[in-house]
Motif scaffolding. Structure first.
Motif, PDB file in Angstrom:
ATOM      1  N   THR A  86      -8.737   0.184  -4.527  1.00 30.60           N
ATOM      2  CA  THR A  86      -7.615   0.938  -3.980  1.00 30.60           C
ATOM      3  C   THR A  86      -6.500  -0.018  -3.559  1.00 30.60           C
ATOM      4  O   THR A  86      -6.708  -1.225  -3.404  1.00 30.60           O
ATOM      5  N   GLU A  87      -5.318   0.554  -3.330  1.00 30.61           N
ATOM      6  CA  GLU A  87      -4.204  -0.257  -2.853  1.00 30.61           C
ATOM      7  C   GLU A  87      -4.523  -0.896  -1.505  1.00 30.61           C
ATOM      8  O   GLU A  87      -4.158  -2.056  -1.252  1.00 30.61           O
ATOM      9  N   ALA A  88      -5.200  -0.161  -0.631  1.00 33.04           N
ATOM     10  CA  ALA A  88      -5.565  -0.715   0.679  1.00 33.04           C
ATOM     11  C   ALA A  88      -6.473  -1.927   0.519  1.00 33.04           C
ATOM     12  O   ALA A  88      -6.309  -2.946   1.217  1.00 33.04           O
ATOM     13  N   GLU A  89      -7.421  -1.847  -0.407  1.00 31.80           N
ATOM     14  CA  GLU A  89      -8.325  -2.979  -0.643  1.00 31.80           C
ATOM     15  C   GLU A  89      -7.569  -4.167  -1.237  1.00 31.80           C
ATOM     16  O   GLU A  89      -7.831  -5.330  -0.880  1.00 31.80           O
ATOM     17  N   LEU A  90      -6.633  -3.891  -2.126  1.00 31.13           N
ATOM     18  CA  LEU A  90      -5.841  -4.975  -2.723  1.00 31.13           C
ATOM     19  C   LEU A  90      -4.992  -5.680  -1.672  1.00 31.13           C
ATOM     20  O   LEU A  90      -4.898  -6.920  -1.660  1.00 31.13           O
ATOM     21  N   ASN A 103       2.534  -3.921  -7.221  1.00 27.55           N
ATOM     22  CA  ASN A 103       3.108  -3.377  -8.448  1.00 27.55           C
ATOM     23  C   ASN A 103       3.821  -4.424  -9.285  1.00 27.55           C
ATOM     24  O   ASN A 103       3.982  -4.245 -10.492  1.00 27.55           O
ATOM     25  N   ALA A 104       4.251  -5.521  -8.661  1.00 28.66           N
ATOM     26  CA  ALA A 104       4.972  -6.560  -9.405  1.00 28.66           C
ATOM     27  C   ALA A 104       4.056  -7.664  -9.909  1.00 28.66           C
ATOM     28  O   ALA A 104       4.350  -8.293 -10.931  1.00 28.66           O
ATOM     29  N   GLU A 105       2.975  -7.930  -9.195  1.00 32.03           N
ATOM     30  CA  GLU A 105       2.147  -9.086  -9.571  1.00 32.03           C
ATOM     31  C   GLU A 105       0.703  -8.924  -9.094  1.00 32.03           C
ATOM     32  O   GLU A 105       0.113  -9.845  -8.561  1.00 32.03           O
ATOM     33  N   GLY A 106       0.146  -7.736  -9.300  1.00 25.97           N
ATOM     34  CA  GLY A 106      -1.213  -7.478  -8.847  1.00 25.97           C
ATOM     35  C   GLY A 106      -2.129  -7.049  -9.972  1.00 25.97           C
ATOM     36  O   GLY A 106      -2.625  -7.862 -10.753  1.00 25.97           O
ATOM     37  N   MET A 107      -2.322  -5.733 -10.100  1.00 27.71           N
ATOM     38  CA  MET A 107      -3.237  -5.213 -11.114  1.00 27.71           C
ATOM     39  C   MET A 107      -2.786  -5.585 -12.521  1.00 27.71           C
ATOM     40  O   MET A 107      -3.607  -5.751 -13.426  1.00 27.71           O
ATOM     41  N   ASN A 117       2.642   1.087 -11.457  1.00 28.47           N
ATOM     42  CA  ASN A 117       2.046   0.030 -12.275  1.00 28.47           C
ATOM     43  C   ASN A 117       0.558  -0.109 -11.995  1.00 28.47           C
ATOM     44  O   ASN A 117      -0.250  -0.290 -12.916  1.00 28.47           O
ATOM     45  N   VAL A 118       0.182  -0.042 -10.722  1.00 29.95           N
ATOM     46  CA  VAL A 118      -1.238  -0.174 -10.366  1.00 29.95           C
ATOM     47  C   VAL A 118      -2.056   0.893 -11.074  1.00 29.95           C
ATOM     48  O   VAL A 118      -3.097   0.606 -11.684  1.00 29.95           O
ATOM     49  N   ASN A 171       4.778   4.996  -3.599  1.00 29.25           N
ATOM     50  CA  ASN A 171       3.647   4.078  -3.732  1.00 29.25           C
ATOM     51  C   ASN A 171       3.168   3.552  -2.385  1.00 29.25           C
ATOM     52  O   ASN A 171       3.886   3.588  -1.393  1.00 29.25           O
ATOM     53  N   THR A 172       1.969   2.985  -2.413  1.00 30.58           N
ATOM     54  CA  THR A 172       1.495   2.123  -1.333  1.00 30.58           C
ATOM     55  C   THR A 172       1.625   0.683  -1.804  1.00 30.58           C
ATOM     56  O   THR A 172       1.171   0.345  -2.898  1.00 30.58           O
TER      57      THR A 172
END
Length: 679
Positions: free
Chosen positions: A485-489, A124-128, A464-465, A436-437
């Protein structure tokens, strides 16, 4: 994917999302689907069930009736705070339509994301978000407001953010908290120090303010702001002069010790005392204590780096453990940070390769006011998430003037209608971390942790994602990376062959174990990621980069003719502006005050409890005076980023400079000057 959302009652594992080095393991107690209590997780090897009041009272924040429930559209003047409810569909369509227009008329660099670590979850801070703005081609944000100057300085000495394992510091016999109010900002390092103290360790605190940590110390050493490098150099002078150095270690594991020995001759205790305000006899006592005590450990704080000379301050302090060979002793050494041990695959998560124009402009976040008011071509749209720049950013009046531009399309994604959100055209409701995840990696201890959803989304809030996925879809970005998905990220982020410390840590192990320790070995014997592979007391790279190659004291920029150095330090119950709008945390902190030395107060006719005006050419605040001897003459200190309630003037960053530090583009919050007068 495991989720605890459907469980109505029970106790569920979690992790603290705050931008704090401790990153505690938590237990969330649910009753009738709501969190009713937050405890520490006693099975966490470092935080051991102890948590701070900020987190213990977070449930009140989660269910605060002021929390945003649905998207809002501005219907009043900017800054007035008048909004009406709209749907997510309208919000996403409004944002993307406006951005498509701006890209056509002004180019993608007219759009600027502005974020920081209000939530330390890596996705959520530095991904998507990074993927989206890279693909969009927006101006890039240099996120340097917190620790970049010190990190750069430490890197010149040690090569990366690598330090002592905090769990080993229970073996220390001398612990120096240098420029850190650890009781309020790193409480578990204090707990470890207290264990060491029971085994005979002494605790020394070096700071500009006798705060809670200073009061805890066996010996508190007050120092004038920005002079920490001079004190460290004075210690080196004595260590060399009195043969208190470990020559074998210096010869084997460092470069430049002979040059340093000659260099520090000029930093004799009398000279250093005149710079720092530390008495000559105290400089001798400190140096001898450090040179004769082993293991000795220095916890290097964020404070000294928030100056014009901040990078060099940290660079200098970080040389001290090498002189006495403390890196070879269990419980010896230093911690500025330990984030390199837990470095995930940022390139895979953030995808900088999606940015087509490699010459896209980069805007330093400390210069937001300048960017909004002076940049050419101008910023036409700002998207803010995970931070509150109207309160947090330096030179706040300039920032708020920029946010108030009628031609600036401002979108804010947050849990509350913050001071920044009051200027927004659209406000989007954000999930809390417990909804969130995500995965979390401490920048102090050596554990990676996972957060799985524990409660339902509050109202119509989104992470955020999720929001960046929706924006990507509406912008027509069909790349599969925007559907992951979050799991994949998480799996991609932890797949990082270049970081052997993470071997064996993946999504599955985190789900199974909740937290996993990196595979960390002592730094020595070993090779550092410096050009020489050794501790660089003399740094050729610094010389090549235009800096003095040896540790050096440089005075502050003298461009402000006001009598007091101004330090807007953190307080105990807020984290930056987070919690400053929650009644429970406000009641714990009571009220904002400005600490002033009794000599200065007497000269100015100020008594304890008087309302005073603190001002300079950037702005003014009105605060109650706390008169005493907690600060040296010529220094005033505030604590916490308080809200500007009606009829008050409490925004201390109205007074702070937006100059950049000597290294890393860091902030200079603590290098401003002010005047103080009784109202």
């Amino acid at each position: 994917m495991n989720s605890y959302v459907n469980e109505r009652n029970g106790v569920f594992p979690s992790v603290c999302s705050l931008d704090c080095p401790d990153q505690c393991g938590l237990l969330l107690h649910k009753k009738d689907v709501k969190i009713v209590k937050i405890d520490g997780d006693p099975t966490h090897p470092v935080t051991k069930g102890n948590i701070c009041n900020k987190v213990r009272n977070m449930a009140a924040r989660l269910y605060d009736d002021k929390r945003l429930k649905y998207p809002l559209k501005r219907i009043g003047a900017k800054g007035e705070g008048k909004f009406e409810r709209i749907s997510w569909e309208e919000a996403i369509e409004t944002i993307t339509s406006r951005w498509k227009e701006l890209i056509q008329t002004d180019g993608p660099e007219s759009i600027l994301p502005y974020s920081f670590y209000g939530n330390m979850g890596r996705l959520n801070a530095e991904g998507m978000d990074r993927r989206f703005f890279h693909r969009l081609g927006a101006s890039q944000l240099d996120r340097t407001i917190c620790s970049s100057a010190g990190s750069e300085g430490y890197k010149y000495t040690m090569g990366a953010s690598l330090g002592t394992d905090p769990e080993d510091t229970i073996h220390s016999k001398l612990i120096i908290f240098w420029g850190i109010n650890a009781v309020s900002t790193n409480m578990h390092q204090v707990a470890l120090a207290q264990k060491a103290r029971k085994n005979g360790a002494k605790i020394v605190v070096i700071d500009v303010h006798k705060n809670q940590t200073g009061r805890l110390a066996d010996w508190f050493i007050p120092i004038l702001p920005s002079t920490d490098s001079a004190l460290a150099l004075g210690m080196m002078h004595i260590l060399f002069a009195e043969d208190l150095v470990d020559t074998s270690f210096l010869q084997t594991y460092t470069v430049g010790h002979e040059e340093l020995r000659k260099h520090v001759v000029q930093y004799d205790p009398v000279t250093v005392s005149g710079i720092t305000g530390v008495p000559v006899e105290d400089i001798y006592q400190l140096a001898r204590m450090y040179g004769k005590t082993s293991p000795s450990f220095i916890r290097i704080g964020n404070g000294p780096q928030h100056h014009d000379n901040g990078g060099m301050c940290i660079r200098t302090i970080s040389c001290l453990p090498a002189l006495t060979g403390q890196w070879l002793v269990k419980g010896g050494g230093a911690i500025k940070g330990n984030s390199a041990y837990l470095a995930h695959n940022a390139a895979s998560l953030q995808r900088p390769d999606l940015l087509e124009n490699k010459k896209t402009r980069v805007i330093n976040m400390n210069l937001l006011g300048q960017a909004l008011l002076e940049l050419d071509p101008p910023v036409k749209s700002l998207y803010v998430y995970g931070t509150n720049p109207a309160v947090v950013a330096p030179d706040g009046n300039k920032v708020r003037k920029g946010l108030g531009r009628e031609d600036l399309f401002l979108v804010v994604h947050d849990l509350f209608l913050t001071e920044t959100a009051a200027y927004a055209d659209l406000v989007l409701p954000a999930t809390s971390s417990f909804e969130n995840t995500d995965f979390y990696s401490s920048y102090w201890h050596h554990y990676i942790q996972i957060q799985q959803p524990v409660i339902e989304r509050y109202g119509e809030s989104k992470s955020n994602v999720e929001v960046f996925k929706l924006l990507a879809k509406e912008m027509g970005f069909e790349d599969s990376i925007f559907q992951q998905t979050e799991a994949e990220l998480i799996a991609e982020a932890l797949d990082h062959p270049n970081n052997p410390y993470l071997d064996g840590i993946n999504y599955e192990t985190l789900v199974e174990k909740q937290f996993v320790k990196a595979i960390v070995k002592p730094l020595f014997p070993g090779k550092l990621p410096t050009p020489s592979g050794k501790i660089e007391l003399y740094s050729k790279k610094m010389e090549d980069d235009g800096y003095p190659p040896l540790p050096t004291y440089t005075p502050l920029a003298e461009d402000e003719k006001f009598p007091y150095l101004f330090i807007p330090a953190p307080n105990h119950n807020f984290l930056n502006s987070t919690f400053s709008n929650n009644e429970k945390h406000i009641s714990l902190e009571k009220e904002p005050r400005v600490h002033i030395n009794i000599q200065d107060a007497t000269s100015a006719g100020i008594k304890d409890g008087d309302l005073v005006r603190v001002w300079n050419h950037r702005g003014e605040c009105e605060l109650k005076a706390a008169v005493g001897e907690n600060v040296l003459p010529g220094v005033v200190v505030t604590q916490g980023l308080w809200r500007d309630e009606p009829g008050t003037k409490q925004l201390v960053n109205s007074l702070t400079p937006d100059r950049l530090a000597d290294m890393g583009g860091g902030a200079t919050f603590f290098s401003g000057r002010v005047n103080v007068e009784k109202i």
